[in-house]
Design an enzyme around this catalytic site. Structure first.
Site, PDB file in Angstrom:
ATOM      1  N   ASP A  17       0.769  -1.182   0.003  1.00  0.00           N
ATOM      2  CA  ASP A  17       0.015   0.075   0.127  1.00  0.00           C
ATOM      3  C   ASP A  17       0.916   1.091   0.081  1.00  0.00           C
ATOM      4  O   ASP A  17       1.918   1.500   0.816  1.00  0.00           O
ATOM      5  CB  ASP A  17      -0.895   0.104   1.099  1.00  0.00           C
ATOM      6  N   ILE A  18       0.531   2.202  -0.986  1.00  0.00           N
ATOM      7  CA  ILE A  18       1.285   3.218  -0.944  1.00  0.00           C
ATOM      8  C   ILE A  18       0.859   4.375  -0.013  1.00  0.00           C
ATOM      9  O   ILE A  18      -0.231   4.848   0.401  1.00  0.00           O
ATOM     10  CB  ILE A  18       1.267   4.321  -2.297  1.00  0.00           C
ATOM     11  N   GLU A  76      -4.663   2.357  -4.042  1.00  0.00           N
ATOM     12  CA  GLU A  76      -3.362   2.497  -4.093  1.00  0.00           C
ATOM     13  C   GLU A  76      -2.755   0.924  -3.580  1.00  0.00           C
ATOM     14  O   GLU A  76      -1.288   1.165  -3.139  1.00  0.00           O
ATOM     15  CB  GLU A  76      -2.768   3.682  -3.419  1.00  0.00           C
TER      16      GLU A  76
END
Length: 153
Positions: A29-30, A72
């Protein structure tokens, strides 16, 4: 990169079950992606996703699978890979992303990611495997972000 339900990911799980081979997954996950969109705009956010997907792919073997998991998040499926090797690869991905700067308009965007790594248990259902990866990823976020956490099992 496929988005969401990734057919290649399902095939890899079936193959690992049939062959009784190791399979590990990384859920990435960004970090602070909403903040990137809010500060730099959605076009810059889209560019961050494109750059991250390319960076992830650059770290993988030919047999590995990456799909955009939603928003994301990215899911990486590692065939014939145990937990330690998967963790090492996840760290390579994390540091590769961390070192890259994305140019969004006139500003440079620093990107970091939190990763969860798990190895599939024999006969483990897909949903349980992905839930464990999700838990490991959220543990990485809870412990400060920009880090990789292994399965707690």
């Amino acid at each position: 990169i496929e988005v969401g339900e990734c057919a290649a990911e399902r095939r890899a799980l079936s193959e690992a079950t049939r062959n009784r081979s190791d399979l590990s997954v990384i859920l990435l996950d960004i970090d602070h992606f909403k903040g990137i969109n809010d500060r730099f705009g959605h076009q810059a956010g889209d560019l961050v996703l494109i750059v991250c997907s390319r960076l992830i792919q650059s770290c993988l073997r030919g047999s590995d699978i990456v799909c955009r998991w939603g928003g994301e998040e990215f899911l990486v499926v590692l065939k014939h890979c145990d937990l330690d090797a998967a963790w090492q690869l996840a760290e390579k991905i994390r540091t590769t992303i961390e070192r890259e700067t994305v140019v969004g308009g006139v500003e440079e965007i620093s990107v970091q990611a939190s990763l969860g790594v798990v190895q599939r248990h024999t006969g483990e259902p897909r949903e349980q495997l992905l839930a464990r990866a999700d838990q490991a990823m959220y543990r990485a976020k809870h412990l400060g972000r920009n880090r990789t956490e292994k399965d707690a099992d």
